[in-house]
Design a protein around this motif. Structure first.
Motif, PDB file in Angstrom:
ATOM      1  N   ALA A  49      -0.081  52.450 -61.645  1.00  0.00           N
ATOM      2  CA  ALA A  49       0.475  53.135 -62.816  1.00  0.00           C
ATOM      3  C   ALA A  49       0.588  54.634 -62.561  1.00  0.00           C
ATOM      4  N   LEU A  50      -0.421  55.223 -61.950  1.00  0.00           N
ATOM      5  CA  LEU A  50      -0.371  56.650 -61.635  1.00  0.00           C
ATOM      6  C   LEU A  50       0.696  56.942 -60.586  1.00  0.00           C
ATOM      7  N   ALA A  51       0.802  56.071 -59.580  1.00  0.00           N
ATOM      8  CA  ALA A  51       1.842  56.250 -58.569  1.00  0.00           C
ATOM      9  C   ALA A  51       3.227  56.164 -59.191  1.00  0.00           C
ATOM     10  N   ALA A  52       3.413  55.215 -60.101  1.00  0.00           N
ATOM     11  CA  ALA A  52       4.707  55.060 -60.774  1.00  0.00           C
ATOM     12  C   ALA A  52       5.036  56.274 -61.633  1.00  0.00           C
ATOM     13  N   ALA A  53       4.014  56.973 -62.098  1.00  0.00           N
ATOM     14  CA  ALA A  53       4.215  58.170 -62.906  1.00  0.00           C
ATOM     15  C   ALA A  53       4.450  59.412 -62.056  1.00  0.00           C
ATOM     16  N   GLY A  54       4.449  59.243 -60.723  1.00  0.00           N
ATOM     17  CA  GLY A  54       4.788  60.348 -59.837  1.00  0.00           C
ATOM     18  C   GLY A  54       3.622  61.073 -59.208  1.00  0.00           C
ATOM     19  N   PHE A  55       2.478  60.385 -59.076  1.00  0.00           N
ATOM     20  CA  PHE A  55       1.297  60.996 -58.472  1.00  0.00           C
ATOM     21  C   PHE A  55       0.976  60.376 -57.119  1.00  0.00           C
ATOM     22  N   ARG A  56       0.360  61.177 -56.261  1.00  0.00           N
ATOM     23  CA  ARG A  56      -0.265  60.699 -55.025  1.00  0.00           C
ATOM     24  C   ARG A  56      -1.722  60.415 -55.356  1.00  0.00           C
ATOM     25  N   VAL A  57      -2.128  59.167 -55.241  1.00  0.00           N
ATOM     26  CA  VAL A  57      -3.460  58.755 -55.660  1.00  0.00           C
ATOM     27  C   VAL A  57      -4.317  58.486 -54.424  1.00  0.00           C
ATOM     28  N   VAL A  58      -5.396  59.229 -54.267  1.00  0.00           N
ATOM     29  CA  VAL A  58      -6.307  59.101 -53.130  1.00  0.00           C
ATOM     30  C   VAL A  58      -7.650  58.604 -53.649  1.00  0.00           C
ATOM     31  N   MET A  59      -8.113  57.480 -53.075  1.00  0.00           N
ATOM     32  CA  MET A  59      -9.299  56.785 -53.597  1.00  0.00           C
ATOM     33  C   MET A  59     -10.258  56.449 -52.457  1.00  0.00           C
ATOM     34  N   PRO A  60     -11.308  57.229 -52.276  1.00  0.00           N
ATOM     35  CA  PRO A  60     -12.282  56.882 -51.239  1.00  0.00           C
ATOM     36  C   PRO A  60     -13.165  55.708 -51.659  1.00  0.00           C
ATOM     37  N   ASP A  61     -13.557  54.898 -50.689  1.00  0.00           N
ATOM     38  CA  ASP A  61     -14.732  54.045 -50.864  1.00  0.00           C
ATOM     39  C   ASP A  61     -15.934  54.941 -50.609  1.00  0.00           C
ATOM     40  N   LEU A  62     -16.788  55.098 -51.590  1.00  0.00           N
ATOM     41  CA  LEU A  62     -17.928  55.987 -51.440  1.00  0.00           C
ATOM     42  C   LEU A  62     -18.870  55.502 -50.335  1.00  0.00           C
ATOM     43  N   ARG A  63     -19.622  56.415 -49.804  1.00  0.00           N
ATOM     44  CA  ARG A  63     -20.629  56.080 -48.785  1.00  0.00           C
ATOM     45  C   ARG A  63     -21.492  54.909 -49.270  1.00  0.00           C
ATOM     46  N   ALA A  64     -21.695  53.924 -48.391  1.00  0.00           N
ATOM     47  CA  ALA A  64     -22.484  52.718 -48.684  1.00  0.00           C
ATOM     48  C   ALA A  64     -21.772  51.776 -49.643  1.00  0.00           C
ATOM     49  N   HIS A  65     -20.464  51.917 -49.789  1.00  0.00           N
ATOM     50  CA  HIS A  65     -19.677  51.055 -50.652  1.00  0.00           C
ATOM     51  C   HIS A  65     -18.393  50.623 -49.938  1.00  0.00           C
ATOM     52  N   GLY A  66     -17.855  49.490 -50.376  1.00  0.00           N
ATOM     53  CA  GLY A  66     -16.561  49.044 -49.884  1.00  0.00           C
ATOM     54  C   GLY A  66     -16.493  48.970 -48.372  1.00  0.00           C
ATOM     55  N   GLU A  67     -15.431  49.539 -47.814  1.00  0.00           N
ATOM     56  CA  GLU A  67     -15.215  49.519 -46.367  1.00  0.00           C
ATOM     57  C   GLU A  67     -15.773  50.746 -45.660  1.00  0.00           C
ATOM     58  N   SER A  68     -16.391  51.653 -46.411  1.00  0.00           N
ATOM     59  CA  SER A  68     -16.988  52.831 -45.784  1.00  0.00           C
ATOM     60  C   SER A  68     -18.299  52.472 -45.101  1.00  0.00           C
TER      61      SER A  68
END
Length: 250
Positions: A49-68
Motif C-alpha cells: 500500500a505504501l509502495a502504491a502511494a509512491g514510497f520506497r519502503v525499507v524493512m529490516p529484519d531486526l537482529r535475532a529475527h527473521g533472516e538476519s
C-alpha cells in the motif's frame, strides 16, 4: 510491486536482511518482537500500500529475527543494540528526508531513535502506549519466562500465545534471550521532548503496551488514531496501512 532483499552489515559486522519495495520518498519500518518484516509489513499488504502511494519502503529484519543473523554470543548485544543497528542503516541509506515507523518493539525502538539523533520528517508508533516505553523489566521477565516455558507451557498459560508466536517465527531463543536484556526505558519527561510529528496508531482493543491516548497527548506533535483489533490482530487489518498512507502522504 516486487520485494527485493539485500544484505546490510551493521556497525559491528552483524548481517541484517533488508527487504525493500517501491520507489520514491523513503519510509523505514521496524517490526515487532519475535516477528519479522514479512509478517508485520509484507504479508498483510502494508508495504504494498505504501509502495502504491509512491514510497520506497525499507524493512529490516531486526537482529535475532527473521533472516538476519542471530548470534548467540552475549557480546553481540550491547545496550540498545537495535537503536545502533537502525542508526547504521539510516546512515547507509543517506537520505536527508525520510519517514520512520515501527510496531510494538519497533515502535519502542523508533521512540528511542527519535531521542538518539534520528530526524525523520514524520514518525509512526504503532501498537504502543505511554506505559510501553518504560517499565521494560516487567515485560522482559514475561518474555524470558516464555522462553523458559516454551516446551512445557499448556494452553491457558499467560505465556501460551507468545510461545506459539515465537515458535511460528522460528526464533532462536538463545539469541532472543540475549536481545531482551538490551532494551532501556524511556521516562515520560524524555518522551515529552520528542518534536517530530508522530502518529500513535493502535488497535481499539490493544492496551498491551499501555494507553496510546496518553502517549499522543504527551508528545509535542502527537495524534492518536484507533483502528480495529487487538495487539496481535491490528497488524492484519487494511486500516493499518490506510492510516499510514494517510499520515505520510499529506
Amino acid at each position: 510491486m516486487p520485494v527485493k532483499t539485500w544484505n546490510f552489515r551493521s556497525f559491528d559486522g552483524t548481517n541484517l536482511k533488508i527487504h525493500e519495495t517501491g520507489e520514491g520518498p523513503l519510509v523505514i519500518l521496524l517490526h515487532g518482537l519475535f516477528s519479522n518484516a514479512h509478517t508485520n509489513w509484507i504479508k498483510f499488504g502494508h508495504a504494498a500500500a505504501l509502495a502504491a502511494a509512491g514510497f520506497r519502503v525499507v524493512m529490516p529484519d531486526l537482529r535475532a529475527h527473521g533472516e538476519s543473523e542471530a548470534p548467540q554470543d552475549r557480546s553481540a548485544y550491547p545496550d540498545d543494540v537495535l537503536v545502533e543497528d537502525a542508526l547504521a542503516l539510516i546512515a547507509y541509506l543517506d537520505q536527508p528526508i525520510y519517514d520512520l515507523g515501527g510496531f510494538s518493539l519497533g515502535a519502542r525502538t523508533t521512540a528511542k531513535l527519535l531521542l538518539s539523533g534520528a530526524a525523520p520528517r514524520r514518525a509512526i508508533l504503532a501498537g504502543m502506549g505511554l506505559e510501553g516505553l518504560a517499565g521494560w523489566g516487567k515485560r522482559q521477565d514475561f518474555f524470558l519466562k516464555a522462553i523458559a516455558l516454551k516446551d512445557t507451557a499448556k494452553r491457558g498459560d499467560p505465556h501460551w500465545m507468545a510461545i506459539q508466536f515465537m515458535k511460528s517465527q522460528k526464533i532462536d531463543v538463545v539469541a532472543a534471550a540475549c536481545l531482551l536484556t538490551t532494551f532501556s526505558d524511556l521516562e515520560p519527561q524524555q518522551v515529552a521532548t520528542i518534536t517530530a510529528e508522530t502518529l500513535i496508531l493502535c488497535g481499539s482493543e490493544d492496551r498491551d503496551n499501555g494507553d496510546p491516548v496518553k502517549l499522543a497527548e504527551l508528545l509535542a506533535a502527537g495524534q492518536h488514531v484507533a483502528i480495529p483489533g487487538t495487539h496481535m490482530s491490528s497488524v492484519t487489518k487494511a486500516e493499518m496501512s490506510q492510516e499510514m498512507v494517510r499520515f505520510m502522504a499529506r
